[in-house]
Write a protein that holds these residues in place. Structure first.
Motif, mmCIF file in Angstrom:
data_model
loop_
_atom_site.group_PDB
_atom_site.id
_atom_site.type_symbol
_atom_site.label_atom_id
_atom_site.label_comp_id
_atom_site.label_asym_id
_atom_site.label_seq_id
_atom_site.Cartn_x
_atom_site.Cartn_y
_atom_site.Cartn_z
ATOM 1 N N ASN A 1 0.815 -1.224 0.000
ATOM 2 C CA ASN A 1 0.000 0.000 0.000
ATOM 3 C C ASN A 1 0.847 1.273 0.000
ATOM 4 O OD1 ASN A 1 -2.495 1.138 -0.243
ATOM 5 N ND2 ASN A 1 -3.326 0.226 1.616
ATOM 6 N N ALA A 2 0.159 2.383 -0.312
ATOM 7 C CA ALA A 2 0.824 3.680 -0.491
ATOM 8 C C ALA A 2 1.672 4.058 0.707
ATOM 9 C CB ALA A 2 -0.248 4.739 -0.691
ATOM 10 N N MET A 3 2.903 4.434 0.446
ATOM 11 C CA MET A 3 3.722 4.926 1.554
ATOM 12 C C MET A 3 4.519 6.160 1.204
ATOM 13 S SD MET A 3 4.939 1.692 3.796
ATOM 14 C CE MET A 3 4.987 0.475 2.515
ATOM 15 N N THR A 4 5.361 6.055 0.171
ATOM 16 C CA THR A 4 6.327 7.154 0.152
ATOM 17 C C THR A 4 6.759 7.595 -1.231
ATOM 18 O OG1 THR A 4 8.116 7.941 1.512
ATOM 19 C CG2 THR A 4 8.480 5.800 0.420
ATOM 20 N N GLY B 1 3.362 6.419 -2.695
ATOM 21 C CA GLY B 1 2.866 7.391 -1.718
ATOM 22 C C GLY B 1 2.366 8.638 -2.441
ATOM 23 N N SER B 2 1.845 9.570 -1.689
ATOM 24 C CA SER B 2 1.277 10.777 -2.292
ATOM 25 C C SER B 2 2.275 11.438 -3.249
ATOM 26 C CB SER B 2 0.885 11.765 -1.197
ATOM 27 O OG SER B 2 0.518 12.979 -1.818
ATOM 28 N N GLN B 3 1.794 11.738 -4.452
ATOM 29 C CA GLN B 3 2.659 12.336 -5.471
ATOM 30 C C GLN B 3 2.622 13.858 -5.454
ATOM 31 O OE1 GLN B 3 0.776 9.167 -8.004
ATOM 32 N NE2 GLN B 3 2.380 9.809 -9.415
ATOM 33 N N ALA C 1 -1.376 5.111 -8.641
ATOM 34 C CA ALA C 1 -0.952 6.469 -8.315
ATOM 35 C C ALA C 1 -1.645 6.872 -7.013
ATOM 36 C CB ALA C 1 -1.329 7.406 -9.453
ATOM 37 N N ASN C 2 -1.200 7.984 -6.399
ATOM 38 C CA ASN C 2 -1.799 8.384 -5.115
ATOM 39 C C ASN C 2 -1.767 9.910 -4.930
ATOM 40 O OD1 ASN C 2 -1.613 9.103 -2.095
ATOM 41 N ND2 ASN C 2 -2.255 6.970 -2.009
ATOM 42 N N LEU C 3 -2.947 10.446 -4.608
ATOM 43 C CA LEU C 3 -3.065 11.873 -4.256
ATOM 44 C C LEU C 3 -4.182 12.031 -3.228
ATOM 45 C CD1 LEU C 3 -2.855 13.783 -7.696
ATOM 46 C CD2 LEU C 3 -1.220 13.962 -5.808
ATOM 47 N N VAL D 1 -10.789 4.855 -3.665
ATOM 48 C CA VAL D 1 -10.806 5.789 -2.538
ATOM 49 C C VAL D 1 -10.349 5.032 -1.297
ATOM 50 C CG1 VAL D 1 -12.204 7.353 -1.151
ATOM 51 C CG2 VAL D 1 -12.626 7.154 -3.603
ATOM 52 N N LYS D 2 -9.391 5.611 -0.581
ATOM 53 C CA LYS D 2 -8.828 4.889 0.570
ATOM 54 C C LYS D 2 -8.755 5.750 1.817
ATOM 55 C CE LYS D 2 -4.292 3.863 1.011
ATOM 56 N NZ LYS D 2 -3.498 4.687 1.919
ATOM 57 N N GLU D 3 -8.952 5.104 2.944
ATOM 58 C CA GLU D 3 -8.656 5.710 4.243
ATOM 59 C C GLU D 3 -7.204 5.362 4.574
ATOM 60 O OE1 GLU D 3 -9.005 7.450 6.792
ATOM 61 O OE2 GLU D 3 -11.059 8.192 6.840
ATOM 62 N N GLY E 1 -3.564 -0.670 12.902
ATOM 63 C CA GLY E 1 -2.176 -0.735 12.435
ATOM 64 C C GLY E 1 -1.545 0.632 12.569
ATOM 65 N N THR E 2 -0.980 1.128 11.476
ATOM 66 C CA THR E 2 -0.351 2.452 11.495
ATOM 67 C C THR E 2 -1.373 3.490 11.943
ATOM 68 O OG1 THR E 2 1.063 1.750 9.685
ATOM 69 C CG2 THR E 2 0.877 4.127 10.047
ATOM 70 N N ASP E 3 -0.948 4.328 12.908
ATOM 71 C CA ASP E 3 -1.869 5.312 13.475
ATOM 72 C C ASP E 3 -1.335 6.717 13.150
ATOM 73 O OD1 ASP E 3 -3.211 7.098 15.055
ATOM 74 O OD2 ASP E 3 -3.176 5.862 16.863
ATOM 75 N N GLY F 1 -4.963 -2.022 6.902
ATOM 76 C CA GLY F 1 -4.883 -1.406 8.231
ATOM 77 C C GLY F 1 -4.510 -2.454 9.255
ATOM 78 N N GLY F 2 -3.233 -2.547 9.593
ATOM 79 C CA GLY F 2 -2.790 -3.457 10.649
ATOM 80 C C GLY F 2 -2.802 -4.922 10.267
ATOM 81 N N ILE F 3 -2.895 -5.219 8.981
ATOM 82 C CA ILE F 3 -2.862 -6.635 8.573
ATOM 83 C C ILE F 3 -1.394 -7.026 8.425
ATOM 84 C CG2 ILE F 3 -3.540 -8.315 6.814
ATOM 85 C CD1 ILE F 3 -6.039 -6.685 6.317
ATOM 86 N N MET G 1 -1.094 -3.912 2.532
ATOM 87 C CA MET G 1 -0.174 -3.871 3.685
ATOM 88 C C MET G 1 0.841 -2.766 3.454
ATOM 89 S SD MET G 1 0.587 -7.925 4.135
ATOM 90 C CE MET G 1 1.624 -7.867 5.568
ATOM 91 N N ALA G 2 1.042 -1.930 4.457
ATOM 92 C CA ALA G 2 2.014 -0.848 4.308
ATOM 93 C C ALA G 2 3.169 -1.035 5.286
ATOM 94 C CB ALA G 2 1.319 0.503 4.481
ATOM 95 N N ARG G 3 3.014 -0.502 6.513
ATOM 96 C CA ARG G 3 4.137 -0.465 7.459
ATOM 97 C C ARG G 3 4.813 -1.814 7.725
ATOM 98 N NH1 ARG G 3 3.919 0.480 13.746
ATOM 99 N NH2 ARG G 3 2.124 -0.843 13.375
ATOM 100 N N PRO G 4 4.070 -2.931 7.859
ATOM 101 C CA PRO G 4 4.768 -4.195 8.153
ATOM 102 C C PRO G 4 5.807 -4.544 7.082
ATOM 103 C CG PRO G 4 2.411 -4.436 8.499
ATOM 104 C CD PRO G 4 2.611 -3.095 7.860
#
Ligand code: FNR
Length: 339
Positions: free
Chosen positions: A61-64, A91-93, A120-122, A182-184, A212-214, A255-257, A276-279
């Motif tokens: 998932n989107a990160m950086t 991540g956000s462009q 892509a991500n914005l 659309v994502k939270e 997960g990531t807060d 989210g936290g998976i 999955m992002a942070r893990p």
């Protein structure tokens, strides 16, 4: 300023402890099958996402992106996605729209995963021209539009006006040539929010649940404040909320998976993809690119093991296996009339 924030997000997110149990997946039990009647070779996780085949229903998932130091991270994340044949989001462009030198940290993703599904991500308040530029920058298969009001409110420099977002999403969904997702970002979505998005023509939604990531905690830590609100809808609950809206919406669980068992639980509940992002970032930064690749392969194999123990040979059969919902998640779905 923006690119320093991106570096801080990585640093602080990696210090956060995982809140095992906070996603609600501990309340879901998959019922063991003593007679699976399957051969290991038959167990198949492949799927189609955005019209393209994936080896497994996984999304990094989107990160950086947006800073030269982030180029390697994005490159190795994308290379791991390519090796395992799964999807990836950048991540956000925003930074790359403002500064041409920031583009490289995003375009490496497409270079490392040339045939793959790349998103892509914005922010969901972007203009049509910005959305088109973000998509063409990386030849994206879809555009993620993130919703993050709690994060913005926790930031001293964050947005304070959230009016007009739904209308903007509707216009983007109608006018773009690729789908919007659309994502939270870790606060979850209610069925009411999912319904409003579906009504304006959005058919891909990542419920991005809590556990997960807060990002409120991350932003508070950047500003030295500590409110410890634990805000948001746990991922498993948000997934159940979203899935009741319509069979025509493709719901992504994230989210936290962190583990194969939670991935299989989410797929069994009915999502089309796991984000999955942070893990994964943690494995790359605290470990190595090779460890990230083996971690994804191990995750896919563990998911296959669990599917075999359930007697489910593919994702369609997995959606039919019996499961039990208990605890807070049971109380939630009962009170909210979700069946
Ligand atoms: C994120 N996330 C994120 N999301 C987004 O839409 N645009 C972005 O730029 C970022 N940036 C970002 C940076 C870092 C360091 C992390 C860890 C995460 C949110 C991410 O995509 C996801 O929604 C949440 O992190 C929840 O998933 P995990 O981390 O619990 O798997």
């Amino acid at each position: 300023m923006r690119s320093n924030r991106k570096l801080e997000h990585i640093e602080i997110s990696l210090q956060q402890r995982s809140q095992r149990g906070a996603t609600g997946f501990n309340d879901i039990t998959l019922v063991h099958n003593s007679l699976p009647e399957l051969n290991w070779e038959e167990v198949d996780l492949s799927c189609t996402f955005l019209g393209q085949p994936l080896k497994a229903p996984l999304l990094i998932n989107a990160m950086t992106g947006g800073h030269p130091q982030l180029e390697d991270i994005n490159y190795y994340l994308a290379r791991a996605a390519a090796v395992s044949d799964v999807a990836i989001a950048v991540g956000s462009q925003r930074a790359a729209l403002e500064e041409a030198s920031a583009r490289r940290s995003f375009t490496v993703v497409r270079e490392a995963h040339p045939q793959g599904v790349v998103l892509a991500n914005l922010g969901a308040d972007c203009t049509l021209a910005e959305a088109k530029e973000a998509i063409s920058m990386i030849g994206a298969n879809a555009l993620q539009l993130h919703l993050n009001a709690p994060q913005e409110l926790a930031m001293a420099e964050g947005d304070r006006n959230f009016r007009g977002i739904l209308e903007n999403i509707e216009a983007l969904a109608k006018q773009l040539k690729v789908p919007v997702v659309v994502k939270e970002v870790g606060f979850g979505m209610s069925r009411e929010s999912v319904k409003r998005l579906a009504e304006v023509g959005v058919s891909y939604i990542d419920i991005g649940g809590a556990g997960g990531t807060d990002f409120m905690a991350i932003e508070q830590s950047r500003s030295g404040k500590k409110l410890a609100w634990n805000w948001g809808i746990p991922t498993a609950i948000s997934l159940l909320e979203g899935l009741t809206v319509s069979d025509d919406i493709n719901i992504i669980a994230s989210g936290g998976i962190e583990h194969a068992l939670d991935c299989v639980k989410a797929l069994s509940l009915g999502c089309c993809l796991i984000g999955m992002a942070r893990p994964l970032l943690k494995v790359l930064i605290n470990g190595s690119p090779e460890q990230l690749t083996s971690c994804l392969e191990a995750l896919i194999n563990d998911m296959r093991r669990i599917m075999l123990m359930l007697g489910a040979k593919d994702l369609l059969q997995l959606k039919e296996v019996p499961l039990v919902i208990s605890g807070q998640t049971f109380h939630w779905v009962t009170q909210r009339g979700i069946s």
